[in-house]
Write a protein that holds these residues in place. Structure first.
Motif, PDB file in Angstrom:
ATOM      1  N   THR A 215      25.331  64.496  34.665  1.00  0.00           N
ATOM      2  CA  THR A 215      23.940  64.507  35.111  1.00  0.00           C
ATOM      3  C   THR A 215      23.050  63.820  34.085  1.00  0.00           C
ATOM      4  O   THR A 215      23.444  63.601  32.933  1.00  0.00           O
ATOM      5  CB  THR A 215      23.444  65.945  35.335  1.00  0.00           C
ATOM      6  OG1 THR A 215      23.392  66.617  34.061  1.00  0.00           O
ATOM      7  CG2 THR A 215      24.373  66.706  36.269  1.00  0.00           C
ATOM      8  N   ASN A 216      21.842  63.510  34.509  1.00  0.00           N
ATOM      9  CA  ASN A 216      20.885  62.896  33.586  1.00  0.00           C
ATOM     10  C   ASN A 216      20.534  63.862  32.451  1.00  0.00           C
ATOM     11  O   ASN A 216      20.305  63.435  31.320  1.00  0.00           O
ATOM     12  CB  ASN A 216      19.626  62.483  34.341  1.00  0.00           C
ATOM     13  CG  ASN A 216      18.670  61.705  33.464  1.00  0.00           C
ATOM     14  OD1 ASN A 216      18.931  60.577  33.078  1.00  0.00           O
ATOM     15  ND2 ASN A 216      17.532  62.326  33.125  1.00  0.00           N
ATOM     16  N   SER A 217      20.525  65.166  32.738  1.00  0.00           N
ATOM     17  CA  SER A 217      20.256  66.147  31.684  1.00  0.00           C
ATOM     18  C   SER A 217      21.356  66.142  30.625  1.00  0.00           C
ATOM     19  O   SER A 217      21.093  66.330  29.432  1.00  0.00           O
ATOM     20  CB  SER A 217      20.113  67.551  32.282  1.00  0.00           C
ATOM     21  OG  SER A 217      18.983  67.633  33.124  1.00  0.00           O
ATOM     22  N   ASP A 218      22.612  65.913  31.066  1.00  0.00           N
ATOM     23  CA  ASP A 218      23.701  65.789  30.088  1.00  0.00           C
ATOM     24  C   ASP A 218      23.468  64.597  29.166  1.00  0.00           C
ATOM     25  O   ASP A 218      23.704  64.677  27.947  1.00  0.00           O
ATOM     26  CB  ASP A 218      25.041  65.638  30.810  1.00  0.00           C
ATOM     27  CG  ASP A 218      25.414  66.877  31.613  1.00  0.00           C
ATOM     28  OD1 ASP A 218      24.981  67.976  31.214  1.00  0.00           O
ATOM     29  OD2 ASP A 218      26.122  66.735  32.626  1.00  0.00           O
TER      30      ASP A 218
ATOM     31  N   ASP B  63      30.043  63.440  38.007  1.00  0.00           N
ATOM     32  CA  ASP B  63      30.118  64.735  37.317  1.00  0.00           C
ATOM     33  C   ASP B  63      29.314  64.753  36.020  1.00  0.00           C
ATOM     34  O   ASP B  63      29.428  65.687  35.225  1.00  0.00           O
ATOM     35  CB  ASP B  63      31.570  65.092  37.019  1.00  0.00           C
ATOM     36  CG  ASP B  63      32.281  64.015  36.211  1.00  0.00           C
ATOM     37  OD1 ASP B  63      31.672  62.961  35.954  1.00  0.00           O
ATOM     38  OD2 ASP B  63      33.443  64.245  35.833  1.00  0.00           O
TER      39      ASP B  63
ATOM     40  N   SER C 133      25.780  61.089  38.048  1.00  0.00           N
ATOM     41  CA  SER C 133      25.423  61.558  39.389  1.00  0.00           C
ATOM     42  C   SER C 133      24.074  60.972  39.794  1.00  0.00           C
ATOM     43  O   SER C 133      23.098  61.019  39.037  1.00  0.00           O
ATOM     44  CB  SER C 133      25.351  63.086  39.408  1.00  0.00           C
ATOM     45  OG  SER C 133      24.936  63.548  40.666  1.00  0.00           O
ATOM     46  N   SER C 134      24.017  60.424  41.028  1.00  0.00           N
ATOM     47  CA  SER C 134      22.784  59.841  41.546  1.00  0.00           C
ATOM     48  C   SER C 134      22.872  59.811  43.059  1.00  0.00           C
ATOM     49  O   SER C 134      23.870  60.216  43.651  1.00  0.00           O
ATOM     50  CB  SER C 134      22.573  58.425  40.985  1.00  0.00           C
ATOM     51  OG  SER C 134      23.614  57.563  41.416  1.00  0.00           O
TER      52      SER C 134
END
Length: 911
Positions: free
Chosen positions: A587-590, A585, A577-578
């Motif tokens: 994210t960078n946190s994932d 679906d 996602s960006s």
């Protein structure tokens, strides 16, 4: 409101006198019951009529009703009925910050202040028609016997509802029964049903409830115990009657009344607690204030050589019974692998007591005489808070320590024992579920077959609660709750049921695997408790391009950097996602979380991390807190990644520590930038130190040195990083500083000196970039510390203040030097006295002799002739002598302030 109208209390206005039964219908509370005589049923009851044969409770109700009717006020009735109480009458003299609070409990009782309007008669009648919970009606005979016992112990009273239902302030709550394993059912007053708990003002000492991490504190000490001093022995001492040892304030007892179950055809009864009841929201904090005080007193004595020596020589009445051999000893298989010692064990043998509500848990290293002394210390502390039995007690009152549990061998020192529901072995340093809890875990998991598609919401809450309670000492469990918790978001709208998906059943299968693995291999304590110094340190980062990190792995001669990196495949990058891909679906946190798991696996594959503590830093806050919590409430990738991390930790058996670091730190600076930064930092630190006087700075530094010595002697991290609640550590430091054990002078000091020492410690924390441990989350001094300061201040001797010098002394000196016996020397001395009195004594705090004193300099003196300023060197003598006013500039003062000016003008006095 405190005392209801007399018309509601009695038919006559006669004064109160103790009632001694002379008929078969009443039995004195302070005398044993003649069961055969009171159950004959030959005499008709006067106050509580029913078609049943009288039993013990009926006789007590008749006696209570007669006493109530003959008493002038409800408060007097309660005070007479409740007896002497259990708190020690001299509890105010104990050396503890809670002494004043507990003294209030002992003299008056614990308050129960309820918000909201008083109940109307119609609401009371509706509650009486509803009655108690069904569970209590199923055990009515059990409850009648239990309440008869509690009436004899002066803990409760039971009266006919017709006598007291018109009392102002009466509230009614249903009574219930909760089944217990291997013990009698537990009576619970459901104060949540009619919102009594919700309406209770939160004035109980909630900070006293520190039992949430009791097990962790015990395991921490067992893990860091120094094997040089021998094995760690454990003991467990329970308190009898628990909450019932604390009075309620008499005027508040009606607010906590309960609906007592009645037999068919019997008029309704109301139970009124004289003590803190089970189920009331304020009972746990009120009681924990007492038990935590006992634990604090015991641990203070264990650190006092004189108190410990006294305990070795002074026997206690419970010595013999507390050494009873255990009747039911459980054992579990231990792993056949060497024990991994802590990297930094304690320097002293363990002597420690902790408390979980009413269960005291002790740890000690030493011979049998040392173990006995440590146990006596707790008994002595217990006797200071809850008074022991004496000759004036009724036969129904019990010893504060549960004699039944002592006879079962709970208090006997042993290296393997069930502590707080867990079987702990200090020889092999393992922890495991007792057999009945392991069976219960399997029963819960097998009760939900793979074919089951829904479950009642209430039952699912029970399942989650049971699994949570058992996951404390099972590494790998913490990361399996994401999907289980997320199921609450999908409750059916038509009925309170939750859908069980295939994914959720997969997570339950993981629990089944862990339960089976736990039965064959107990958990080593080293898998749960981190070392004070981690074995490895590292950092990790991840982004759309890939992930990578570094570990610093120690060897026998040096540290080896272990670097790794790995790009993410294209299909992951496309789903990221960006701003350019808002529908992604992932994210960078994932990605950061995935990188952290890979980071741990790289280390586990390259080095032996079994029972070792690893420390890694990440620049993503979500990653750090997801892993610390072990769960998330989404069905996204994070839930499955946390599941993978949990299984990885269980398999490789390491203890991971995680910390957050900002993206740009000193490690990323260039050499020149870092050197300039450090130089500026040193200059700032010097400026901070020069903001106060040199003597003040030295005193602050000495306080910090004493703090470091104290932490080292107690084997405590001086920065308290492993303590979720640092206040007890600060309180012990304050107590030792107060009584002179830590004070530089070696003598007792005043309250202000203690607070200054703690202030120095807290300010040092702030200077080093940490939070001041004295302050709570609201930025105020913690309640326990402020109470401790106040307690010290009350015991301080009045300050020996210097009386101010009266002006008559100065006038007498001038008369003697200039009029009675004038000489040039005497006149000069008299003039100096005048200068000292009018200039130096006016700012009185600057008159003491300190290292900061500066000479009285003429260049700081300014003379004025009217409005014209005179030059001290160039003005003629006749103008100097004719000066009308003079000022003095204080260039150096004790508090570091500069520039204060003192001015005086001619008074017209001839002298």
């Amino acid at each position: 409101m405190l005392s209801p109208p007399k018309s509601n209390l009695s038919a006559t206005a006669s004064s109160f006198a103790p009632v001694i039964a002379t008929t078969t219908t009443t039995v004195p509370l302070s005398l044993p019951l003649d069961v055969n005589h009171s159950m004959t049923g030959t005499t008709e009851n006067r106050y509580h009529k029913h078609p049943y044969k009288n039993d013990r409770l009926d006789a007590l109700i008749e006696q209570l009703a007669k006493r109530y009717e003959s008493t002038d006020s409800y408060g007097d009735f309660i005070r007479d009925t409740r007896g002497r109480g259990d708190l020690h009458p001299e509890i105010a003299t104990i050396k503890h910050p809670a002494a004043h609070l507990l003294s209030r409990f002992q003299k008056v009782g614990t308050p129960a202040i309820i918000s909201g309007s008083p109940w109307t008669p119609s609401k009371i009648e509706a509650a009486l028609r509803r009655g108690p919970h069904k569970s209590s009606k199923n055990g009515i005979e059990f409850l009648r016997n239990e309440y008869a016992d509690m009436i004899e112990k002066q803990q409760w009273i039971v009266l006919p509802a017709a006598m007291i239902k018109h009392m102002y302030g009466l509230r009614l709550s249903p009574l219930g029964l909760v089944p217990q394993r291997n013990r009698r059912d537990r009576m619970i007053s459901d104060y949540s049903y009619f919102d009594v708990n919700a309406d209770t003002f939160n004035i109980a000492p909630s900070e006293a409830m520190q039992f949430g991490r009791t097990l962790w504190r015990l395991l921490f000490r067992i893990h860091h115990a120094n094997d040089h001093f021998g094995p760690v022995f454990m003991s467990k001492i329970d308190l009898s009657d628990g909450f019932y040892r604390l009075w309620l304030r008499p005027e508040d007892t009606m607010r906590l009344a309960v609906l007592f179950p009645s037999r068919e055809g019997e008029p309704p009864l109301i139970g009124i607690p004289l003590t803190n009841p089970m189920g009331w929201v304020s009972s746990p904090p009120n009681f924990c204030a007492c038990t935590e005080t006992i634990a604090d007193l015991a641990n203070d004595s264990l650190n006092d050589k004189e108190a410990l020596q006294h305990a070795r020589l002074m026997p206690h009445q419970l010595d013999e019974v507390s050494e009873s051999t255990p009747t039911d000893v459980e054992s579990v298989p231990s792993p056949k692998v060497p024990i991994t010692p802590a990297t930094k064990p304690f320097h002293r043998p363990i002597k420690y007591w902790d408390i979980y509500v009413d269960d005291f848990c002790g740890l000690v290293q030493g011979n049998k005489w040392e173990r006995r002394a440590v146990k006596r210390i707790l008994f002595q502390a217990l006797d200071k808070v809850f008074r022991p039995l004496d000759e004036s007690d009724t036969k129904y009152r019990q010893e504060p320590a549960s004699i039944k549990k002592l006879k079962q061998g709970d208090a006997c020192w042993a290296t393997s024992k069930i502590i707080l529901g867990w079987f702990v072995d200090t020889i092999n340093k393992t922890i495991s579920l007792p057999s009945h809890r392991a069976d219960r875990l399997l029963e819960i998991l097998h009760s939900i077959p793979h074919t089951q598609r829904t479950i009642a919401t209430k039952e699912w809450h029970k399942v989650i609660g049971e699994l949570r309670s058992m996951s404390v000492a099972i590494p790998g469990c913490k990361g399996l709750f994401s999907i289980l918790q997320e199921a609450f978001r999908h409750e059916e709208t038509e009925r309170p049921r939750i859908r069980l998906s295939k994914t959720l059943h997969g997570f339950l299968d993981d629990f089944r695997w862990l339960a089976k693995d736990l039965a064959s291999r107990p958990t080593r304590i080293a898998e749960l408790i981190p070392d004070r110094e981690p074995a490895t340190n590292g950092a990790c980062d991840a982004a759309g391009a890939g992930m990578g990190g570094v570990h610093f792995v120690p060897t026998t001669s040096s540290e080896i950097p272990l670097l790794w990196r790995q790009p993410f495949p294209d299909w992951i990058r496309k789903r990221l996602s960006s701003f350019k891909n808002p529908k992604g679906d992932v994210t960078n946190s994932d990605l950061e979380l995935a990188g952290s798991i890979a980071h741990n696996d790289v280390l586990a594959q390259a080095a032996d991390v079994c029972e070792q503590t690893t420390h890694n830093s990440y620049d993503n806050i979500a990653t750090v807190f997801w892993q610390r919590k072990g769960a998330t409430t989404t069905l996204g990738p994070a839930a499955y990644l946390l599941r993978l991390q949990a299984m990885h930790q269980r398999f490789f058996r390491y203890v991971p520590l995680r910390d957050y670091i900002p993206e740009r730190t000193m490690a990323t600076m260039s050499t020149a930038t870092r050197d300039e930064f450090k130089s500026d930092l040193r200059l700032i630190q010097e400026e901070v130190r020069s903001g106060v006087t040199q003597d003040y700075t030295k005193r602050k530094d000495r306080h910090w040195e004493i703090w470091l010595e104290y932490c080292d002697s107690c084997s405590i991290d001086p920065f308290l990083s492993s303590h979720s609640d640092p206040v007890p550590i600060l309180q012990i430091f304050a107590q030792r500083f107060r009584d002179g054990r830590l004070a530089p002078s070696g003598k007792p000091v005043r309250s202000k000196t203690v607070s200054d020492a703690l202030c120095s410690v807290g300010q040092k924390f702030a200077v080093l970039g940490s939070n001041d441990p004295r302050y709570n989350s609201y930025g105020k001094i913690d309640f326990r510390l402020s109470r401790q300061y106040k307690s010290f201040g009350k015991k301080d001797k009045p300050p020996s203040r210097v009386k101010p010098l009266p002006i008559t002394v100065v006038i007498a000196a001038l008369n003697f030097a200039c009029v009675s016996s004038p000489t040039m020397e005497r006149e000069a001395i008299a003039n100096m006295i005048c200068i000292a009195f009018f200039f130096c004594l006016r700012p009185g705090e600057y008159t003491g002799t300190t290292t900061d004193d500066q000479a009285f300099s003429l260049e700081d003196v300014t003379l004025y002739l009217g409005d014209r300023r005179l030059h001290n060197d160039l003005s003629p003598d006749h103008e100097i002598e004719a000066a009308t006013s003079v000022t003095y500039l204080f260039t150096e003062q004790k508090n570091g302030d500069k520039g204060e000016i003192i001015a005086h003008a001619r008074s017209g006095d001839s002298l």
